[in-house]
Write a protein that holds these residues in place. Sequence first.
Motif, short mmCIF file in Angstrom:
data_model
loop_
_atom_site.label_atom_id
_atom_site.label_comp_id
_atom_site.label_asym_id
_atom_site.label_seq_id
_atom_site.Cartn_x
_atom_site.Cartn_y
_atom_site.Cartn_z
N PHE A 81 0.84 -1.20 0.00
CA PHE A 81 0.00 0.00 0.00
C PHE A 81 0.88 1.26 0.00
O PHE A 81 0.67 2.17 -0.79
N LYS A 82 1.90 1.28 0.87
CA LYS A 82 2.79 2.45 0.94
C LYS A 82 3.60 2.63 -0.34
O LYS A 82 3.91 3.75 -0.73
N ARG A 83 3.93 1.53 -0.99
CA ARG A 83 4.75 1.60 -2.22
C ARG A 83 4.05 2.45 -3.29
O ARG A 83 4.72 3.13 -4.07
N LYS A 84 2.74 2.40 -3.34
CA LYS A 84 2.00 3.20 -4.34
C LYS A 84 2.28 4.68 -4.14
O LYS A 84 2.50 5.41 -5.11
N PHE A 85 2.29 5.13 -2.91
CA PHE A 85 2.57 6.53 -2.62
C PHE A 85 4.05 6.85 -2.85
O PHE A 85 4.39 7.92 -3.36
N GLU A 86 4.91 5.92 -2.47
CA GLU A 86 6.34 6.13 -2.70
C GLU A 86 6.64 6.30 -4.18
O GLU A 86 7.42 7.19 -4.55
N LYS A 87 6.04 5.47 -5.01
CA LYS A 87 6.28 5.56 -6.45
C LYS A 87 5.87 6.93 -7.00
O LYS A 87 6.57 7.51 -7.82
N LYS A 88 4.75 7.44 -6.51
CA LYS A 88 4.29 8.76 -6.96
C LYS A 88 5.26 9.85 -6.52
O LYS A 88 5.60 10.75 -7.29
N ILE A 89 5.70 9.78 -5.29
CA ILE A 89 6.65 10.77 -4.76
C ILE A 89 7.96 10.72 -5.53
O ILE A 89 8.51 11.76 -5.92
N LEU A 90 8.46 9.51 -5.76
CA LEU A 90 9.73 9.37 -6.49
C LEU A 90 9.60 9.85 -7.93
O LEU A 90 10.51 10.52 -8.45
N ALA A 91 8.50 9.53 -8.59
CA ALA A 91 8.30 9.96 -9.97
C ALA A 91 8.22 11.49 -10.06
O ALA A 91 8.84 12.10 -10.93
N LYS A 92 7.50 12.09 -9.14
CA LYS A 92 7.34 13.54 -9.15
C LYS A 92 8.65 14.26 -8.84
O LYS A 92 8.88 15.39 -9.26
N ASN A 93 9.53 13.60 -8.10
CA ASN A 93 10.79 14.21 -7.69
C ASN A 93 12.01 13.58 -8.34
O ASN A 93 13.14 13.75 -7.86
N ALA A 94 11.81 12.87 -9.43
CA ALA A 94 12.90 12.14 -10.10
C ALA A 94 14.06 13.07 -10.45
O ALA A 94 15.23 12.67 -10.36
N HIS A 95 13.77 14.30 -10.81
CA HIS A 95 14.82 15.25 -11.17
C HIS A 95 15.72 15.63 -9.99
O HIS A 95 16.81 16.16 -10.18
N LYS A 96 15.28 15.33 -8.77
CA LYS A 96 16.05 15.66 -7.57
C LYS A 96 16.88 14.47 -7.07
O LYS A 96 17.66 14.61 -6.14
N LEU A 97 16.70 13.30 -7.68
CA LEU A 97 17.35 12.08 -7.20
C LEU A 97 18.70 11.88 -7.88
O LEU A 97 18.85 12.11 -9.07
N THR A 98 19.65 11.38 -7.11
CA THR A 98 20.98 11.09 -7.63
C THR A 98 21.24 9.60 -7.48
O THR A 98 21.27 9.08 -6.37
N GLU A 99 21.41 8.92 -8.60
CA GLU A 99 21.68 7.48 -8.56
C GLU A 99 23.18 7.25 -8.49
O GLU A 99 23.96 7.94 -9.14
N TYR A 100 23.57 6.26 -7.67
CA TYR A 100 24.98 5.93 -7.54
C TYR A 100 25.22 4.51 -8.05
O TYR A 100 24.44 3.60 -7.78
N GLY A 101 26.35 4.34 -8.71
CA GLY A 101 26.87 3.01 -9.04
C GLY A 101 26.29 2.36 -10.28
O GLY A 101 25.11 2.46 -10.55
N THR A 102 27.19 1.72 -10.97
CA THR A 102 26.78 0.93 -12.13
C THR A 102 27.47 -0.41 -12.17
O THR A 102 27.11 -1.26 -12.96
N SER A 103 28.48 -0.62 -11.32
CA SER A 103 29.16 -1.91 -11.31
C SER A 103 29.27 -2.40 -9.87
O SER A 103 29.31 -1.61 -8.93
N VAL A 104 29.34 -3.69 -9.69
CA VAL A 104 29.36 -4.29 -8.38
C VAL A 104 30.73 -4.13 -7.74
O VAL A 104 31.76 -4.26 -8.41
N ALA A 105 30.74 -3.85 -6.42
CA ALA A 105 32.00 -3.70 -5.66
C ALA A 105 32.83 -4.96 -5.74
O ALA A 105 32.30 -6.06 -5.76
N LYS A 106 34.12 -4.78 -5.73
CA LYS A 106 35.04 -5.93 -5.78
C LYS A 106 35.84 -6.02 -4.53
O LYS A 106 36.20 -5.11 -3.91
#
Length: 174
Positions: free
Chosen positions: A149-174
């Motif tokens: 139930f909470k995930r539905k709201f989280e998805k909306k918040i994340l989508a609306k604020n996607a421009h503010k999010l910073t993704e980290y990492g593209t390869s697995v730590a060694k």
Amino acid sequence: MIKKLLPDYTVKNVALLDESFYKAHGISAVIFDIDNTLVAHTEPTPPQNVLDYFELLEKWDIKYAIVSNNNHERVHSFCKELGVPYYGKALKPRKKYLKKTMQQLDAVAKETALVGDQLFTDMLGANRMGFLSVLVTAVGEDETSFVSFKRKFEKKILAKNAHKLTEYGTSVAK
């Protein structure tokens, strides 16, 4: 209020958080959620990939602990062999067990990260404490009805604020 829910970073998998990430942010301690952060909700004990990651943290001289909102029995059975501080039934985003954990790790807020999969518990708790907040993509899909139930709201918040999010990492730590 929405700002307190947003993570400082997003990451697809905990293993992408490497030594350079922690060092660049001055992190000496990490608090992890369990369910859908480290493992699927249905995994009773840490699998080898989680144990390997914890070994890397030790090698990097980063202390870690577990704080979960799940029941004490679930958290104890998952953590009992790890030899690190842990709390169940933590009621995140409340600060009580996050503060206790930080003290047990002999850490300060600005050098502590919290890694979790939920905005309303993990990210809000981390941000209220002044921790670096890292939102991981949920590992499993088998969740309680309340979390779904909470995930539905989280998805909306994340989508609306996607421009503010910073993704980290593209390869697995060694």
